[in-house]
Design a protein around this motif. Structure first.
Motif, PDB file in Angstrom:
ATOM      1  N   PRO A 119       0.192  -1.872  19.103  1.00 58.15           N
ATOM      2  CA  PRO A 119       0.398  -3.255  19.549  1.00 58.15           C
ATOM      3  C   PRO A 119      -0.565  -4.250  18.905  1.00 58.15           C
ATOM      4  CG  PRO A 119       0.552  -1.760  21.396  1.00 58.15           C
ATOM      5  CD  PRO A 119       0.066  -0.951  20.230  1.00 58.15           C
ATOM      6  N   ASP A 120      -1.746  -3.818  18.510  1.00 56.23           N
ATOM      7  CA  ASP A 120      -2.671  -4.746  17.872  1.00 56.23           C
ATOM      8  C   ASP A 120      -2.546  -4.765  16.358  1.00 56.23           C
ATOM      9  OD1 ASP A 120      -3.745  -2.341  17.103  1.00 56.23           O
ATOM     10  OD2 ASP A 120      -5.611  -2.567  18.226  1.00 56.23           O
ATOM     11  N   GLY A 121      -1.676  -3.920  15.830  1.00 55.63           N
ATOM     12  CA  GLY A 121      -1.418  -3.903  14.403  1.00 55.63           C
ATOM     13  C   GLY A 121      -2.453  -3.209  13.576  1.00 55.63           C
ATOM     14  N   ARG A 122      -3.461  -2.616  14.191  1.00 54.51           N
ATOM     15  CA  ARG A 122      -4.546  -1.990  13.437  1.00 54.51           C
ATOM     16  C   ARG A 122      -4.254  -0.552  13.043  1.00 54.51           C
ATOM     17  NH1 ARG A 122      -9.583  -2.706  17.128  1.00 54.51           N
ATOM     18  NH2 ARG A 122     -10.541  -1.548  15.388  1.00 54.51           N
ATOM     19  N   LYS A 123      -3.396   0.089  13.794  1.00 54.31           N
ATOM     20  CA  LYS A 123      -3.120   1.504  13.550  1.00 54.31           C
ATOM     21  C   LYS A 123      -1.612   1.709  13.314  1.00 54.31           C
ATOM     22  CE  LYS A 123      -7.387   2.767  14.420  1.00 54.31           C
ATOM     23  NZ  LYS A 123      -7.749   3.345  15.707  1.00 54.31           N
ATOM     24  N   ILE A 124      -1.338   2.815  12.659  1.00 55.39           N
ATOM     25  CA  ILE A 124       0.051   3.243  12.454  1.00 55.39           C
ATOM     26  C   ILE A 124       0.139   4.703  12.849  1.00 55.39           C
ATOM     27  CG2 ILE A 124       1.885   3.692  10.766  1.00 55.39           C
ATOM     28  CD1 ILE A 124       0.692   1.381   9.104  1.00 55.39           C
ATOM     29  N   ALA A 125       1.104   5.031  13.695  1.00 55.35           N
ATOM     30  CA  ALA A 125       1.333   6.423  14.076  1.00 55.35           C
ATOM     31  C   ALA A 125       2.552   6.936  13.339  1.00 55.35           C
ATOM     32  CB  ALA A 125       1.543   6.539  15.570  1.00 55.35           C
ATOM     33  N   THR A 126       2.494   8.202  12.909  1.00 55.83           N
ATOM     34  CA  THR A 126       3.617   8.797  12.178  1.00 55.83           C
ATOM     35  C   THR A 126       3.895  10.202  12.673  1.00 55.83           C
ATOM     36  OG1 THR A 126       2.176   9.686  10.453  1.00 55.83           O
ATOM     37  CG2 THR A 126       3.090   7.483  10.094  1.00 55.83           C
ATOM     38  N   GLY A 127       5.177  10.616  12.545  1.00 58.23           N
ATOM     39  CA  GLY A 127       5.582  11.974  12.880  1.00 58.23           C
ATOM     40  C   GLY A 127       6.293  12.589  11.705  1.00 58.23           C
ATOM     41  N   SER A 128       6.089  13.898  11.513  1.00 56.90           N
ATOM     42  CA  SER A 128       6.590  14.519  10.292  1.00 56.90           C
ATOM     43  C   SER A 128       7.251  15.859  10.544  1.00 56.90           C
ATOM     44  CB  SER A 128       5.418  14.704   9.311  1.00 56.90           C
ATOM     45  OG  SER A 128       5.782  15.526   8.224  1.00 56.90           O
ATOM     46  N   GLU A 134       0.844  -1.196   0.000  1.00 56.56           N
ATOM     47  CA  GLU A 134       0.000   0.000   0.000  1.00 56.56           C
ATOM     48  C   GLU A 134       0.878   1.244   0.000  1.00 56.56           C
ATOM     49  OE1 GLU A 134      -3.077   1.811  -0.696  1.00 56.56           O
ATOM     50  OE2 GLU A 134      -3.700  -0.079   0.241  1.00 56.56           O
ATOM     51  N   ARG A 135       0.443   2.232  -0.735  1.00 58.99           N
ATOM     52  CA  ARG A 135       1.089   3.547  -0.706  1.00 58.99           C
ATOM     53  C   ARG A 135       0.064   4.545  -0.216  1.00 58.99           C
ATOM     54  NH1 ARG A 135       1.320   8.011  -4.019  1.00 58.99           N
ATOM     55  NH2 ARG A 135       3.283   9.194  -3.955  1.00 58.99           N
ATOM     56  N   PHE A 136       0.290   5.099   0.963  1.00 57.58           N
ATOM     57  CA  PHE A 136      -0.668   6.031   1.540  1.00 57.58           C
ATOM     58  C   PHE A 136      -0.512   7.402   0.872  1.00 57.58           C
ATOM     59  CE2 PHE A 136      -0.849   3.866   5.977  1.00 57.58           C
ATOM     60  CZ  PHE A 136      -1.364   2.706   5.384  1.00 57.58           C
ATOM     61  N   GLU A 137      -1.533   7.786   0.160  1.00 52.75           N
ATOM     62  CA  GLU A 137      -1.513   9.111  -0.412  1.00 52.75           C
ATOM     63  C   GLU A 137      -1.646  10.141   0.700  1.00 52.75           C
ATOM     64  OE1 GLU A 137      -0.967   9.821  -3.465  1.00 52.75           O
ATOM     65  OE2 GLU A 137      -1.088   7.796  -4.307  1.00 52.75           O
ATOM     66  N   LEU A 138      -0.998  11.240   0.532  1.00 53.40           N
ATOM     67  CA  LEU A 138      -0.948  12.222   1.607  1.00 53.40           C
ATOM     68  C   LEU A 138      -1.991  13.323   1.447  1.00 53.40           C
ATOM     69  CD1 LEU A 138       2.859  12.465   2.146  1.00 53.40           C
ATOM     70  CD2 LEU A 138       1.177  11.034   3.281  1.00 53.40           C
ATOM     71  N   LYS A 139      -3.099  13.009   0.760  1.00 49.80           N
ATOM     72  CA  LYS A 139      -4.173  13.992   0.688  1.00 49.80           C
ATOM     73  C   LYS A 139      -4.758  14.165   2.078  1.00 49.80           C
ATOM     74  CE  LYS A 139      -5.365  12.778  -4.056  1.00 49.80           C
ATOM     75  NZ  LYS A 139      -6.395  12.181  -4.945  1.00 49.80           N
ATOM     76  N   GLY A 140      -4.599  15.318   2.582  1.00 51.50           N
ATOM     77  CA  GLY A 140      -5.072  15.558   3.932  1.00 51.50           C
ATOM     78  C   GLY A 140      -4.153  14.957   4.958  1.00 51.50           C
ATOM     79  N   GLY A 141      -2.952  14.512   4.508  1.00 51.77           N
ATOM     80  CA  GLY A 141      -2.002  13.912   5.429  1.00 51.77           C
ATOM     81  C   GLY A 141      -0.800  14.803   5.610  1.00 51.77           C
ATOM     82  N   HIS A 142       0.407  14.150   5.755  1.00 44.57           N
ATOM     83  CA  HIS A 142       1.636  14.918   5.963  1.00 44.57           C
ATOM     84  C   HIS A 142       1.974  15.753   4.741  1.00 44.57           C
ATOM     85  CE1 HIS A 142       2.513  13.222   9.841  1.00 44.57           C
ATOM     86  NE2 HIS A 142       2.528  11.973   9.381  1.00 44.57           N
ATOM     87  N   LYS A 143       2.489  16.937   4.997  1.00 43.03           N
ATOM     88  CA  LYS A 143       2.857  17.856   3.922  1.00 43.03           C
ATOM     89  C   LYS A 143       4.375  17.883   3.685  1.00 43.03           C
ATOM     90  CE  LYS A 143      -1.445  19.102   3.788  1.00 43.03           C
ATOM     91  NZ  LYS A 143      -2.332  18.605   2.701  1.00 43.03           N
ATOM     92  N   GLN A 144       5.128  17.245   4.610  1.00 44.40           N
ATOM     93  CA  GLN A 144       6.588  17.235   4.453  1.00 44.40           C
ATOM     94  C   GLN A 144       7.134  15.858   4.872  1.00 44.40           C
ATOM     95  OE1 GLN A 144       8.886  20.649   5.650  1.00 44.40           O
ATOM     96  NE2 GLN A 144       7.092  22.007   5.593  1.00 44.40           N
ATOM     97  N   TYR A 145       8.488  15.821   5.036  1.00 41.54           N
ATOM     98  CA  TYR A 145       9.159  14.558   5.316  1.00 41.54           C
ATOM     99  C   TYR A 145       8.486  13.807   6.458  1.00 41.54           C
ATOM    100  CZ  TYR A 145      12.890  17.582   3.386  1.00 41.54           C
ATOM    101  OH  TYR A 145      13.620  18.475   2.657  1.00 41.54           O
ATOM    102  N   VAL A 146       8.487  12.461   6.335  1.00 40.23           N
ATOM    103  CA  VAL A 146       8.036  11.599   7.430  1.00 40.23           C
ATOM    104  C   VAL A 146       9.264  11.131   8.184  1.00 40.23           C
ATOM    105  CG1 VAL A 146       6.810   9.498   8.059  1.00 40.23           C
ATOM    106  CG2 VAL A 146       6.025  10.876   6.121  1.00 40.23           C
ATOM    107  N   TYR A 147       9.353  11.479   9.473  1.00 37.11           N
ATOM    108  CA  TYR A 147      10.536  11.161  10.273  1.00 37.11           C
ATOM    109  C   TYR A 147      10.366   9.909  11.137  1.00 37.11           C
ATOM    110  CZ  TYR A 147      12.950  15.612   9.371  1.00 37.11           C
ATOM    111  OH  TYR A 147      13.609  16.651   8.788  1.00 37.11           O
TER     112      TYR A 147
END
Length: 1594
Positions: free
Chosen positions: A1310-1319, A1291-1304
């Motif tokens: 723990p349940d594998g259902r969610k992904i947290a990201t910082g940018s 999967e490639r997450f399109e950043l429409k409404g998402g991060h506008k710059q680098y993902v750091y």
């Protein structure tokens, strides 16, 4: 004597006086003893003799002595019996030189009585005395006598009288009490004086009288029990002073300076004894005058003063002796070649009179310091040289008689060291300065002639005053027979320049009149006295005189005197006609007829032979043929063929190293007696010298054989014989090579420190073995296409055996490892081995072994086995051989390479300091580097520094270049000046070249060496005259910013420059006008420019990370940019053939490009860890050299890199993120190369292909809890999910409404259902792992650098550049608590404890902190230790520890309870650590780094050395080398691990030193040059046990 004293031992004064007068009469005998004589003379011709007789009233001898023509000089004669010489009369000696035919020469010598008296007086401390008659300075008519030395000793009566006194003293004082007990040491002194007849001898009269009176005083004191206390005190004081000699040895008594002190002491003893005698006679002090009594304290002070003087003199003499010994030891390192002339080879009396007269006048009065005699072979040049040597012996400064069939005497590099040594002995001041040079520079063996001249000769000469030296002569004979030719010419030119520096040093040279020799003298522009032997007058007369002398000898031998009875005038004329102007013809005829069994027949053959050759040596060659045909072997074809084989063999081996009959017989498989018989039969042309080496009498015989001018009957194919010699040499090597051939006792010592190594070599390596080892490959080359099948097989068999290592050992002990490298290169190119791949592979292995690891056994032979074998790749053929035959050594249990790494350096040197620039010498033998304000010169083959550094730069060295002739180096400096250096002396030439107003960035010589171009930060170029150092014309202006690089076109007509202004410009080198430019395609500063070898193209390298190729004539861009580097291109160079381009970059890589297509060839070279500043190609194009900010110099192989295109392994760029799979079986990494890679966690091997999809740097990644997926975040502003089993992007997450710059940062819940990201866009976002929809977004006040889920999945922690730590509700996105002002700089890493109660944070403020999740308070102390930004942190699964990784290149493990660091920092990475992660079982830690590697570590600490053991004692090797050692430190710059006693323990190549000091368990990928290495020391054999390295099968 004892009887006389005994009769007058009472108190009667008169009686005592009578006794004294009688004894004194005997002691005052004016007589010496003639002990013997030494006669030095030149070799006497046949039937000559010299007689010496003593016919004088002052001496009576029955016989003198005489010497005959067979007597060797010097001749020592001892006088029979006792030969007394009366001092009152002159001594006369009569000398005669007798010859049966010539008029006798007589001469009378006189030794005046005054000289005899002086000898008698001085004999008090000398014991004997010599008088020398030097005939060279006397103007005598004697032709052969050089000197006569007479030796005198004390008279017999004086010796007997002295011995008698001492005998009496010993008996009379045996039972002495009180003061007389002190007579012990005094008697020891007297006994010492008496016994050293060669030291003190017949005592000075004052000393003799003092001894006599002293004995009488002691006798008197013995009789007077109530002797005056003052008398006792005086005598006791004297005895106290005298007792100091108790510790004096004979050598000190012999010193002239101490002998003078002893004389003064005896005078004082005499005076003291006289006063004591008066007291003894009168029984009181009343008999003394007041003045005499007052002298007593003065005498005591004088005694003390003399004792002090003596002590100081002894100390001074010891110091001088030590200094002299030190000078002698240093001079011995010159290894002078022994003198090789003999007086019997002088010109015959009456011949060459005019020539010798001219030379004598030149030596004494001539203005020129050079005299050159030249003529064809056999014209008598060497005879003249010998005559000059003998004629000018008193002023001789040294001789060197070159000889082309002598291994030592044919080397041009042996001439100056030998002559300098001889002159140093003759001129002590000169010798002292030469010794200083030797101490500083070390060995000059084989050093270039110009370096020898500048350092050994010219430098020391400049320290001497010209007017203070008497004339000294150097004689160099047969200069045409020294090699190579270039050195011969250079030597002539250099010697001709000595007129101004040392007009007192004159050089006499002879040679054949070769054009290159004539040209060398002409180019010297010096005044040279010259004699051409061809046009010399009276040559025919001299030849006739020489012929007559030879005929007389022949007549005498045949018993047919005079020769005119059997040789007619016409026959004599024919002989002279055949001789022409060649003395060698007469000499050969003489030897031939002297040895002939049928004299008359042999003579008739010579007379009747008609020459049909137009060769100038036709008659000489005919005579040589006559000699060959006149042997018994000529009667039998088989015998003549064998003789031809032996003769050809003697000629062939003489090219390399002439052999003894035994050695030659061994190589030919012949009987020694047969060889000797042939030499005996050919004694007219061959001989066995004094050290039993077979030689030709004259080099013209070598010419005769080599030109195939000898009869067919004796011809033997040199090609076939060369092939046979190859086979014979290999047989010798196979049979006699052995392990540790010289019996070296320990591996702790360098070869230079091994006692008597030369002796060990001589005793253990035979002449034939040495020859076979050094020269079999030469014979292989000379055999060309005539090599037999058996010889080819012998080569293949030998090369494939383990004994090749014993062969290399020979080169090691001889100090000839660079020569071994050259031999391997020859073998690689030979057609024989190309037909056998296995043989070729082993040869390549040996070549790689020598050039990569030769540094170890250049230094210490045992470490060929103890260290160098350790590093051979295990899957190479050589590796298999060494594992089998040499098992008992340090091996590698992890990190051993399998094959020779083509992208790794052949050798490297670590200077521990950044290196700015590098250059090859024009001959490719040396490399020069510049660092700060020092330049260093290195051996290109071995990487060893060849000399002391060149110091004295005005500011740091920025660039440099060799002059085309290799004699000079120009350097640019940060001060804005250029400096020119003499390569030989290491001294600056002239003053700095000043004109630039800012840093000089680039310098280059013009192709003709006449000019230098420089470029500077002052925006200009300047052209300089290389000879004068003056700037030519004005600055070349046009660039608008600093000039970074410059280069001349190959024809020298143009100059190209590159600048910070992003342009190139082309200039006319003559007019300095700009012709083309600015060339403006680069988007960054132009750091590098270079012309192609044909001058048609220019390559440029830029800060825009690209290179571009330009048309040099039009300035047009050719093709597309050369892209591949990840950072600025700092250097670029064309290969000598113009086919490839090599580039160096700030990204620490080196790359090779196809110059025609611009396509990169192969993979980048690996090794440097920081920016590479400079790269240069070797002149032959086989290698290139690079220098870097990492402080290393590296040599690389071009051919193997291009021919072996290894598949890429590992990330080519920095690793930013790493993680373990949940089952611990795999590791995933993300890199600057835009990819992710999966690795087998156990083996470190890559699994599948790289995960490609991102279009920019991968900053973060994480495994899903079930291990099925991997999430990654990138600088391309995207997040991707990958299938962990297939590597496909899911999967490639399109950043429409998402991060506008680098993902750091990324993290799975723990349940594998969610992904947290910082940018970088300041936000934290939570994504649905299934749909990819962003469900929550929250903001920091700065870029978010790190993120983590709590173990229960309820909270998310984030850290940002705003220095705040925040926690969020994972479901609602609401802030769980207020922001925590956690650090003083950005927060780069976060990790929850497994129980979820704590968060650990890591920051750019270099600290780690723990926080309470509930209260938000800091827990415990702030953890400090890292010295740079901390980029990552991770808790262990059990929560007991956490690990941090920093840009300081280390990891540190911390105790989570105490907050203290556990163990040492984990060292291994060569660049900053970017990511760390604990394995699921907590046993391992992985880390990613900008050094492009992942490393696996034992957690929390493992079996490693935690202390720095660089100073451990050698007896505690375990402190360094545990049985399984992962951490060995303390290697010096040259790769040596030493103990506190400086013992050599182990050696590691430059790029492996890091690996053995690496604390990690594994490096991924294994191919990284800085991979970790674990040494297995279970079979280690070092020190005195080193020889056990060999296995039983060897």
């Amino acid at each position: 004597m004892s009887q006389a004293i005994e009769e007058h031992s009472g108190s009667d004064t008169q009686g005592l006086d009578t006794s004294k007068s009688q004894s004194q009469a005997r002691l005052d005998q004016r007589e010496l003893q003639l002990i013997g004589a030494t006669l030095e003379f030149n070799a006497l011709p046949r039937r000559h003799k010299i007689s010496v007789n003593f016919q004088s009233e002052s001496v009576i001898l029955k016989n003198g002595f005489e010497v005959l023509h067979r007597t060797s000089s010097p001749f020592d004669w001892k006088a029979e019996g006792y030969a007394a010489v009366i001092v009152e009369d002159d001594l006369r000696i009569f000398i005669k030189e007798n010859h049966f035919k010539s008029k006798n020469a007589k001469y009378m010598l006189t030794l005046p009585k005054d000289d005899l008296s002086d000898m008698l007086r001085n004999m008090a401390v000398q014991g004997h005395s010599d008088h020398v008659f030097d005939f060279a300075t006397m103007g005598s008519p004697m032709k052969y006598i050089k000197s006569l030395t007479l030796t005198f000793g004390p008279s017999k009566e004086i010796q007997d009288a002295l011995n008698g006194m001492l005998t009496y003293a010993g008996g009379a004082l045996a039972d002495t009490k009180s003061i007389l007990e002190k007579m012990g040491p005094t008697r020891k002194l007297l006994s010492l004086i008496s016994s050293f007849s060669d030291v003190i001898g017949d005592l000075h009269p004052a000393a003799k009288a003092a001894m006599f009176v002293f004995e009488a005083v002691c006798k008197k004191l013995e009789e007077q029990e109530s002797a005056n206390d003052a008398a006792k005190e005086l005598v006791a004081g004297m005895l106290d002073i005298l007792s100091f000699v108790d510790s004096v040895d004979e050598s000190m008594m012999k010193l002239r300076i101490t002998a003078d002190i002893v004389k003064e002491m005896f005078k004082l003893i005499e005076e003291v004894a006289g006063l004591a005698l008066k007291v003894a006679i009168s029984g009181s002090w009343k008999g003394l005058l007041l003045s005499e009594a007052g002298r007593i304290p003065e005498m005591q002070l004088q005694f003390a003063d003399l004792k002090d003087k003596y002590d100081r003199c002894v100390s001074h003499e010891i110091w001088n002796a030590l200094e002299r010994q030190g000078i002698e030891n240093q001079l011995d390192k010159l290894k002078p070649v022994a003198n090789s002339y003999s007086a019997k080879d002088c010109c015959l009396d009456g011949t060459r009179v005019d020539v010798l007269t001219q030379i004598r006048e030149w030596a004494s009065l001539g203005d020129s310091n050079v005299f050159w005699v030249h003529g064809p072979a056999g014209s008598g040049k060497s005879t003249i040289s010998t005559s000059v040597t003998m004629m000018l012996e008193s002023s001789l400064g040294g001789t060197f008689f070159c000889k082309r069939d002598d291994e030592l005497r044919r080397k041009a590099t042996n001439i100056l060291p030998t002559l300098v040594f001889r002159l140093a002995v003759s001129v002590p001041d000169f010798g002292r300065h030469v010794a200083e040079v030797m101490k500083k520079e070390g060995n000059f063996d084989g050093s270039p002639v110009d370096r020898q001249f500048e350092l050994l000769l010219l430098g020391p000469l400049k320290h001497l005053r010209n007017d203070a030296k008497s004339c000294h002569i150097w004689v160099i004979d047969a200069l045409d027979e020294c090699y190579p030719q270039a050195d011969r010419e250079l030597l002539i030119r250099k010697l001709c320049t000595l007129q101004e520096v040392a007009p007192w040093l004159k050089i006499f040279m002879t040679s054949r009149p070769y054009e290159h020799i004539k040209s060398a003298f002409k180019k010297s522009n010096s005044s040279v006295n010259e004699i051409d032997m061809i046009v010399i007058q009276d040559t025919s007369k001299d030849i006739e005189l020489y012929l007559e002398a030879c005929l007389e000898d022949i007549a005498e031998k045949q018993g047919q005197l005079p020769y005119s009875d059997w040789l007619s005038g016409e026959q004599k004329r024919r002989l002279l006609e055949k001789a022409a102007s060649l003395f060698v013809w007469v000499s050969t005829m003489h030897k031939y007829l002297m040895a002939a069994t049928d004299f008359e027949a042999s003579l008739n053959i010579i007379l009747e032979t008609k020459s049909y050759s137009n060769n100038e040596f036709g008659d000489l060659y005919d005579l040589y043929s006559t000699v060959l045909k006149g042997t018994e072997a000529a009667q039998y074809t088989s015998h003549s063929k064998f003789m031809g084989k032996v003769i050809t063999a003697i000629v062939l081996v003489s090219k390399h190293s002439p052999l003894s009959p035994e050695a030659l017989a061994s190589l030919l498989g012949a009987n020694v007696k047969s060889i000797k018989n042939i030499v005996a039969n050919l004694e007219a042309v061959l001989y066995e010298d004094e050290v039993h080496i077979l030689r030709v009498h004259h080099p013209s015989f070598l010419d005769y054989i080599e030109s195939n001018s000898h009869p067919d009957l004796f011809q033997y194919s040199d090609k076939i014989l060369n092939s046979q010699l190859v086979e014979a040499c290999l047989k010798e090597l196979s049979v006699h090579l052995k392990f540790n051939i010289c019996g070296l006792e320990t591996s702790y010592l360098a070869n230079k420190d091994v006692k008597d190594l030369d002796k060990k070599i001589q005793e253990n390596i035979s002449q034939v073995l040495r020859y076979a080892a050094l020269y079999w490959v030469e014979h292989m080359e000379d055999s060309k296409d005539s090599m037999s099948q058996s010889t080819k097989q012998a080569i293949i068999t030998f090369i494939g055996s383990f004994k090749t290592l014993y062969w290399i050992e020979i080169f090691s002990v001889f100090g000839m490892v660079p020569q071994a490298v050259n031999i391997m290169e020859k073998l690689k190119q030979h057609t024989v081995v190309f037909h056998d791949n296995s043989c070729l592979d082993i040869i390549n292995d040996l070549y790689q072994f020598l050039i990569r690891f030769g540094q170890a056994f250049v230094h210490s032979t045992p470490h060929l086995y103890c260290s160098a074998l350790t590093w051979i790749p295990q899957e190479t053929q050589l590796g298999v051989i060494t594992q089998k035959h040499f098992p008992n050594r340090i091996s590698i249990s992890y990190g051993q390479e399998h094959t020779w790494a083509s992208q790794q350096a052949l050798w490297s040197v670590d200077l521990k300091d950044y290196i700015n620039c590098v250059a090859f010498s024009p001959d490719g033998k040396h490399i020069v580097t510049g660092t700060r304000n020092i330049m260093r010169i290195w051996d290109a083959a071995t990487g060893h520094e060849t000399r002391e550094p060149l110091k004295g730069h005005e500011g740091g060295v920025t660039d440099m270049d060799y002059s085309p002739d290799g004699k000079s180096i120009v350097s640019g400096t940060r001060s804005g000046a250029l400096q020119i250096w003499d390569v030989v002396t290491g001294q600056q030439v002239g003053e700095p070249l000043k004109g630039h107003t800012h840093i000089v960035n680039a310098v280059s010589y013009s192709p003709d060496g006449k000019h230098i171009i420089s470029g500077s930060y002052d925006d200009t170029l300047r052209v300089w005259n290389a000879a004068s150092g003056l700037q030519e014309g004005g600055p070349l202006e046009g660039h608008t910013e600093g000039v970074l690089d410059v280069a001349y076109s190959p024809d020298g007509r143009y100059i190209v420059s590159g600048s910070m202004d992003k342009t190139l410009r082309i200039w006319d080198a003559v007019s300095s006008c700009q012709l083309l430019g600015p060339l403006e395609w680069h988007t960054g500063g132009v750091n590098a420019v270079a012309y192609s070898p044909d001058g048609k193209h220019i390559v440029s390298g830029s800060n825009d990370n690209t290179m571009r190729i330009w048309d040099a004539s039009t300035g047009h861009l050719i093709g597309e940019p050369l892209e591949g580097h990840k950072n600025s291109v700092y250097a670029a160079a064309y290969s000598p053939d113009g086919k490839t381009i090599i580039s160096a970059s700030k990204d620490s890589s080196l790359r090779i490009w196809d110059a025609a297509t611009g396509v990169e060839i192969g993979e980048p070279y690996k090794g440097h860890t920081k920016a590479i500043y400079d790269v240069r190609c070797s002149p032959d194009g086989k290698h290139f050299v690079s220098v870097s900010y990492d402080g290393t110099l590296r040599l690389w192989d071009v051919e193997s890199h291009i021919s072996k295109k290894s598949p890429m392994t590992g990330h080519p760029s920095g690793v930013n993120a790493v993680a373990y799979s949940p089952d611990g079986k795999h590791i995933v990494s993300g890199s600057d190369d835009f990819t992710l890679r999966i690795w087998d966690a156990r083996t470190g091997h890559q699994v599948g292909e790289p995960l490609e999809g991102h279009t920019s740097v991968v900053n973060a990644l994480a495994y899903s809890p079930d291990g099925r997926y991997i999430v990654s975040g990138s600088k391309d502003e995207t997040i991707r999910i990958w299938d962990a089993s297939t590597g496909h992007s899911v999967e490639r997450f399109e950043l429409k409404g998402g991060h506008k710059q680098y993902v750091y940062a990324v993290a799975y819940s723990p349940d594998g259902r969610k992904i947290a990201t910082g940018s970088h866009d300041y936000t934290v976002r939570i994504w649905d792992a299934t749909t990819g929809q962003s469900v929550i977004g929250k903001e920091h006040t700065g870029p978010v650098c790190s993120i983590a889920y709590s173990p229960d999945g309820k909270e998310i922690a984030s850290g940002a550049k705003d220095r705040k730590l925040r926690t969020w509700n994972a479901e609602t996105g609401k802030a769980a608590k207020l922001p925590i002002e956690a650090h003083s700089a950005r927060i780069q890493g976060l990790s929850y404890s497994p129980n979820g109660m704590h968060i650990v944070s890591a920051s750019d403020d270099n600290t780690v902190k723990i926080w309470d999740v509930i209260t938000g308070n800091q827990v415990g102390i702030t953890m400090e230790g890292h010295t740079d930004n901390i980029k990552a942190v991770s808790y262990s699964p059990d929560g007991r520890y956490f690990v941090s990784g920093s840009t300081d290149k280390t990891l540190r493990v911390w105790d989570a309870i105490t907050n203290h660091q556990v163990g040492k920092a984990l060292e291994g990475h060569t660049q900053g650590v970017t990511s760390v992660y604990f394995s699921p079982d907590g046993k391992r830690v992985i880390s990613g780094s900008q050094d492009k590697t992942i490393r696996v570590w034992e957690a929390p600490q493992g079996d490693r050395i935690d202390e720095d053991n660089s100073g451990a004692d050698s007896t505690e090797l375990g402190a360094w080398l545990h049985k399984s050692s992962k951490y060995v430190k303390g290697f010096d710059n040259l790769g040596w691990l030493k103990d506190s006693h400086n013992n050599l323990i182990f050696w590691a190549p430059g790029d492996k030193k890091h690996g053995v000091g690496d604390m990690s368990l594994m490096t991924i990928p294994h191919s990284n040059p800085y991979h970790s290495i674990t040494l297995d020391c279970t079979k280690m054999c070092l020190g005195e046990k080193w020889a056990n390295v060999q296995g039983f099968e060897s």
